[in-house]
Design an enzyme around this catalytic site. Structure first.
Site, short mmCIF file in Angstrom:
data_model
loop_
_atom_site.label_atom_id
_atom_site.label_comp_id
_atom_site.label_asym_id
_atom_site.label_seq_id
_atom_site.Cartn_x
_atom_site.Cartn_y
_atom_site.Cartn_z
N ALA A 158 0.86 -1.19 0.00
CA ALA A 158 0.00 0.00 0.00
C ALA A 158 0.88 1.23 0.00
O ALA A 158 1.98 1.22 0.57
CB ALA A 158 -0.92 0.00 1.22
N ALA A 159 0.41 2.29 -0.68
CA ALA A 159 1.16 3.54 -0.72
C ALA A 159 0.21 4.70 -0.48
O ALA A 159 -0.91 4.72 -0.99
CB ALA A 159 1.86 3.71 -2.07
N ALA A 160 0.64 5.67 0.34
CA ALA A 160 -0.16 6.86 0.62
C ALA A 160 0.76 8.08 0.56
O ALA A 160 1.94 7.96 0.23
CB ALA A 160 -0.82 6.74 1.99
N SER A 161 0.20 9.24 0.89
CA SER A 161 0.96 10.48 0.70
C SER A 161 2.14 10.59 1.65
O SER A 161 3.14 11.22 1.32
CB SER A 161 0.03 11.68 0.88
N LEU A 162 2.05 9.98 2.84
CA LEU A 162 3.12 10.13 3.83
C LEU A 162 4.06 8.94 3.90
O LEU A 162 5.13 9.04 4.50
CB LEU A 162 2.52 10.39 5.22
N GLY A 163 3.69 7.80 3.34
CA GLY A 163 4.55 6.62 3.42
C GLY A 163 3.97 5.44 2.68
O GLY A 163 2.92 5.53 2.05
N ASP A 315 -9.14 7.29 11.80
CA ASP A 315 -9.28 7.03 10.36
C ASP A 315 -9.66 5.57 10.13
O ASP A 315 -8.90 4.82 9.49
CB ASP A 315 -7.96 7.37 9.66
#
Length: 581
Positions: A158-163, A315
């Site tokens: 998984a990839a998100a804006s912070l890590g 969240d």
């Protein structure tokens, strides 16, 4: 810090209910980071041009809509502009994506149609390269990956804006783990944007105070504190440990254990959770899991976070909640966590009691004490609006009640009056709405209150917390009269909420309080003989409800054991009364 900055932070700390010795965010610290070198100042200037260009373009679009009559109906035009805003925020990067997610839960700042569009804003961005991720891992761990992991996934899970997250296996014991790596260079980008946000908040603050009744700088400081906490993986590790401790004895909730020796400010290594996405009802059923029971466990665990621990997952979207094959619910990703002080938790409980008692003036006072209203605000015009929202909700049966509808009514109230939603409570609302949405995905006719009410009733009846016991008495007495029907309803709800309902402790506490509180003894005597008659039928009805919920032999034995203590307290109470004469 300037005096002005200090006053904002002091107000923030007052609302949180605690003084924080060392903050991840202060305006002064962010400014220092954003303008550290001449190169940083040039980058800030370039970012100002980029942001101004895109925001200016959006503002011109809104102005054009006001000048030119288009063929599109107004509602469709507004929806188009809301989508344009969402796409613009995504194009501006992580800080603006996070800001959009916050605005999606802030009816005190943005209108409802824009909020609905921002609710679908995703925190998904392209993954950064494995080479960068693995270099960060080796630098943080101080050794090669092969020394720590026997295997690691070829690409992030998984990839998100912070890590982003990898799946790996520990070489030391063969255990599967999730490895979370912070995006390289993200902190300077966030610091730069927060610096610009703070300057913008300063410029628009007079307008925000006059037109919206909210302090733009305080709202920005709340946002800045929250996003800097998410960047702090040491803090997230602490959050994980706290959640693990809170739920370690709960047979229905799974919190992954964290490997502290492998965690740093940019890396977190935790137990791998192998579960089914909570929005996959067929997958859950195929695993032999009772969907209705899984939903009940999820709602109760969320309420425990809020009302018992004061530490809740901010969240709980479908990617962060899993169903395990043994029926437990599992939580992951603890970067976005909010905490309620004991004081604020107590006020929340007071608000629930005042809602039950339909005491709307006190409910408005609770809003002020929680920070929704500025101290000294005239609540007289707000009280009738609160009454209408609650009465409309009470007028519906549990079969048609849903939390989203009540929130929508409250959002309209917020937009009309000078109400500001503190960040942690916007997270509470977001958390409850998200959980209700997940439950409705699993069971379309899910009703939040059908699960929440029994839990709250059971806590009021059985919790040993003296403050909750006091709230129970507040619920049962109204205008000096005992509410027999409310007590019956509480017992019925608690009995139907699942699990064992043991009223022994409740009866012991009631007996103890009655013996020691002469005023309460008088009130109960009046309740039993109210309206010039003995309420024998009501007592019989209650006895039939609690049948099987009270162990008489155990109750007598424990009462006998407690008799010396009660006697001492009675003597103390009597002597204090004599001395007071």
């Amino acid at each position: 810090r300037t005096d002005e900055d200090s006053s904002f932070l002091e107000q923030f700390e007052l609302e949180v209910g605690a003084c924080v010795a060392q903050r991840a965010y202060t305006p002064g610290r962010i400014q220092k980071e954003a303008l550290a070198t001449p190169g940083d100042r040039i980058r800030v200037f370039g970012r100002v041009l980029e942001v101004t260009g895109k925001l200016g373009g959006f503002a011109l679009s809104l102005a054009w809509d006001g000048i030119v009559e288009e063929d599109l109906p107004k509602q469709q035009r507004v929806k188009s502009r809301a989508a344009q805003l969402r796409e613009m925020l995504v194009s501006l990067g992580p800080s603006f994506i996070k800001a959009g997610q916050v605005l999606a839960n802030r009816p005190d700042i943005i209108r409802e149609d824009y909020m609905n569009e921002l609710c679908i804003l995703q925190d998904d961005v392209p993954a950064f390269s494995n080479a960068q991720a693995f270099e960060i891992l080796e630098n943080e761990l101080g050794t090669s990956l092969d020394d720590v992991f026997s295997e690691i996934s070829d690409a992030p899970i998984a990839a998100a804006s912070l890590g982003q997250v990898y799946k790996a296996r520990l070489r030391s014991n063969g255990e599967l783990v999730a490895v979370k790596v912070q995006r390289p260079g993200i902190r300077p980008i966030i610091a730069r944007d927060l610096f610009l946000f703070r300057k913008l908040a300063y410029l628009i603050n007079p307008f925000a105070l006059e037109r919206l009744g909210c302090n733009a700088q305080l709202i920005l400081d709340e946002f800045g504190q929250k996003i800097m906490e998410e960047l702090d993986y040491v803090q997230e590790t602490r959050n994980l440990k706290d959640f693990y401790e809170n739920f370690k004895d709960d047979p229905y909730v799974k919190i992954p254990k964290v490997f502290s020796s492998l965690c740093t400010s940019k890396v977190i290594v935790m137990e791998w959770i192998d579960g089914i996405r909570c929005t996959d009802p067929q997958g859950i059923r195929d695993a032999g899991i009772d969907v209705e029971e899984f939903i009940r466990v999820g709602v109760v665990s969320g309420l425990r976070q809020l009302l018992e621990f004061g530490l809740f997952h901010g969240d709980p979207h479908p990617g962060n909640i899993f169903a395990l094959r043994d029926g437990r619910i599992a939580y992951v990703d603890f970067g976005n966590v909010a905490e309620l002080s004991s004081r604020n938790k107590q006020i929340l409980i007071d608000a629930v009691v005042h809602a039950i008692n339909e005491d709307y003036e006190e409910m408005a006072g609770d809003f002020m004490r929680l920070g929704f209203l500025a101290p000294g605000t005239d609540v007289s015009p707000i009280v009738p609006a609160l009454e209408k929202i609650w009465q409309d909700s009470l007028g519906q049966s549990l079969e048609v009640f849903n939390f989203r509808a009540v929130t929508a009514r409250f959002n309209r109230l917020v937009y009309r009056y000078p109400i500001r939603i503190p960040e942690r409570y916007s997270l509470v609302i977001r958390s409850l709405l998200t959980q209700e949405g997940i439950c409705m995905t699993l069971t379309p006719d899910f009703k939040f209150l059908e699960v929440a009410y029994p839990y709250v009733a059971k806590r009021l009846l059985t919790d040993e917390d003296p403050a909750l016991r006091e709230r129970l008495f507040q619920v049962l007495f109204r205008d000096g009269k005992f509410q027999w029907e409310r007590l019956e309803n509480l017992i019925c709800l608690a009995r139907d909420g699942g699990g064992d309902l043991d009223l022994n402790d409740t009866l012991k506490d009631i007996a103890r309080v009655v013996l020691l509180d002469s005023k309460l003894r008088k009130e109960l005597l009046i309740a039993f003989t109210d309206d010039n008659r003995l309420h024998v039928q009501e007592v019989r009805s209650l006895m039939s409800l609690v049948q099987g919920r009270v162990d008489a032999q155990k109750l007598v034995q424990e009462s006998a054991e407690a008799l010396p203590t009660i006697s001492r307290l009675l003597l103390k109470s009597w002597s204090e009364s004599v001395l007071a004469l």
